[in-house]
Motif scaffolding. Structure first.
Motif, PDB file in Angstrom:
ATOM      1  N   UNK A  60       1.194  -1.292  -0.139  1.00 17.12           N
ATOM      2  CA  UNK A  60      -0.447   0.120  -0.266  1.00 17.12           C
ATOM      3  C   UNK A  60       1.048   1.145   0.157  1.00 17.12           C
ATOM      4  N   UNK A  61       0.621   1.884  -1.137  1.00 16.51           N
ATOM      5  CA  UNK A  61       1.899   3.333  -1.297  1.00 16.51           C
ATOM      6  C   UNK A  61       0.665   4.276  -1.124  1.00 16.51           C
ATOM      7  N   UNK A  62       1.521   4.935   0.264  1.00 15.88           N
ATOM      8  CA  UNK A  62       0.584   6.189   0.719  1.00 15.88           C
ATOM      9  C   UNK A  62       0.762   7.283   1.014  1.00 15.88           C
ATOM     10  N   UNK A  63       0.437   8.570   0.597  1.00 19.65           N
ATOM     11  CA  UNK A  63       0.695  10.139   0.987  1.00 19.65           C
ATOM     12  C   UNK A  63       0.115  11.151  -0.573  1.00 19.65           C
ATOM     13  N   UNK A  64      -0.123  11.694   0.277  1.00 21.47           N
ATOM     14  CA  UNK A  64      -0.756  12.937  -0.362  1.00 21.47           C
ATOM     15  C   UNK A  64      -0.719  12.850  -2.031  1.00 21.47           C
ATOM     16  N   UNK A  73       3.808   8.250  -6.181  1.00 21.22           N
ATOM     17  CA  UNK A  73       3.459   6.936  -6.221  1.00 21.22           C
ATOM     18  C   UNK A  73       3.140   6.321  -6.646  1.00 21.22           C
ATOM     19  N   UNK A  74       2.330   6.904  -8.572  1.00 24.40           N
ATOM     20  CA  UNK A  74       1.631   5.811  -9.441  1.00 24.40           C
ATOM     21  C   UNK A  74       2.662   5.737 -10.272  1.00 24.40           C
ATOM     22  N   UNK A  75       3.972   6.887 -10.190  1.00 24.12           N
ATOM     23  CA  UNK A  75       5.187   6.405 -11.247  1.00 24.12           C
ATOM     24  C   UNK A  75       5.944   5.534 -10.407  1.00 24.12           C
ATOM     25  N   UNK A  76       6.180   4.995  -9.103  1.00 26.01           N
ATOM     26  CA  UNK A  76       6.875   4.618  -8.193  1.00 26.01           C
ATOM     27  C   UNK A  76       6.749   3.286  -8.076  1.00 26.01           C
TER      28      UNK A  76
END
Length: 320
Positions: A25-29, A34-37
């Motif tokens: 789960x990639x979380x952050x504003x 996040x999508x790129x990573x």
């Protein structure tokens, strides 16, 4: 690659030790990459080269072309990810990958999954096939069921250093060093904000909004209602208009509180910020900011737009 050193280090350790979990789960504003990573990690996982990602093997090339048969990008349809989409994922995960080590599902804005969709997704998360890999992306962890979160390895994204954003603007957007210095300050560690700031339409909007703020505070009494025309012209972009408005007024408030320019985001408008700060009391600034936030909330309900804007303008000038 700009920034994300700690996250990339985690990715490399996972790959090198061959300890890839079934769900992350990639979380952050919004705007932190996040999508790129997520796509980058998927590329690393299925890369057939030695240095992962190698950008040369068939898997990497297909990822770069967005045509990989074993990598699926799931996005909201409208305002949500419905249970029907999750049922499709649940069926598709039972088919082995065509040519890869892992079959990857990147679920962007996983927070948009309806409660029914999240519940339908739980069983797959609990007992995924070994070749399955899920990467959920969300701006906030609270929007997901605790049972979903508990089955994922959480990767938290933070704002980048100003120097990283500056390098990104110079290297990827062709911005001069002088302009990149200003824009990196405004972006405040957010790649998405940096992208927006170099967009010509956004630059024009920001300039118009900041000019409009000066006009509003120069008006007397009911004269301010003449400024409704600006809000009517920019009705479709009103959320962005209000964000710019609030960013500027918060700078005025911060400067009034600290008298320190190093905390100012809108560094290209310092003279205007100092001028407005001298005219407004601390209490009035707070009231205006609260009133704009209240107006922003009103827009999400069925209010009369013109009446709401006119009341806002009168309150901005009349607030003590």
């Amino acid at each position: 690659m700009y920034g994300h050193e700690e996250i990339l280090k985690v990715f490399r350790n996972i790959i090198n030790q061959n300890k890839i979990s079934n769900a992350y789960l990639f979380v952050g504003e919004e705007g932190l990459g996040k999508r790129f990573l997520a796509e980058y990690f998927a590329m690393m996982v299925n890369c057939k080269g030695n240095d992962k990602p190698c950008f040369k093997c068939t898997s990497c090339v297909k990822m770069l072309k967005k045509s990989h048969p074993d990598v699926f990008i799931i996005e909201p349809e409208g305002d949500s990810i419905k249970v029907e989409t999750v049922r499709y994922i649940n069926a598709e995960i039972n088919i082995k990958p065509y040519e890869s080590f892992k079959k990857v599902f990147i679920i962007d804005r996983a927070d948009k999954m309806t409660p029914a969709a999240q519940n339908a997704f739980l069983k797959t998360l609990e007992e995924p096939p070994l070749y399955g890999l899920f990467i959920l992306i969300s701006p906030q962890i609270e929007a997901l069921l605790p049972t979903v979160v508990s089955r994922c390895n959480v990767v938290r994204f933070k704002r980048e250093r100003k120097e990283v954003i500056k390098e990104y603007l110079i290297g990827e957007k062709g911005v001069s060093e002088e302009e990149a210095e200003v824009l990196a300050h405004l972006a405040d560690g957010n790649f998405g904000e940096a992208d927006k700031l170099v967009d010509e339409n956004y630059k024009k909007l920001r300039s118009n909004v900041l000019s409009e703020i000066e006009k509003i505070f120069e008006k007397k009494g009911f004269e301010v209602l003449n400024e409704y025309s600006f809000f009517e012209e920019n009705k479709e972009q009103i959320e962005e208009v209000l964000k710019i408005f609030l960013s500027y007024l918060r700078d005025v408030l911060v400067f009034k509180t600290t008298k320190d320019l190093k905390f100012i985001k809108n560094v290209d408008y310092i003279d205007s910020i100092e001028k407005l700060e001298s005219k407004l009391t601390f209490k009035r600034l707070n009231n205006i900011i609260n009133r704009i936030e209240q107006f922003n909330s009103q827009l999400k309900s069925n209010v009369n737009y013109q009446l709401a804007v006119e009341n806002l303008l009168l309150d901005i000038l009349g607030g003590q």
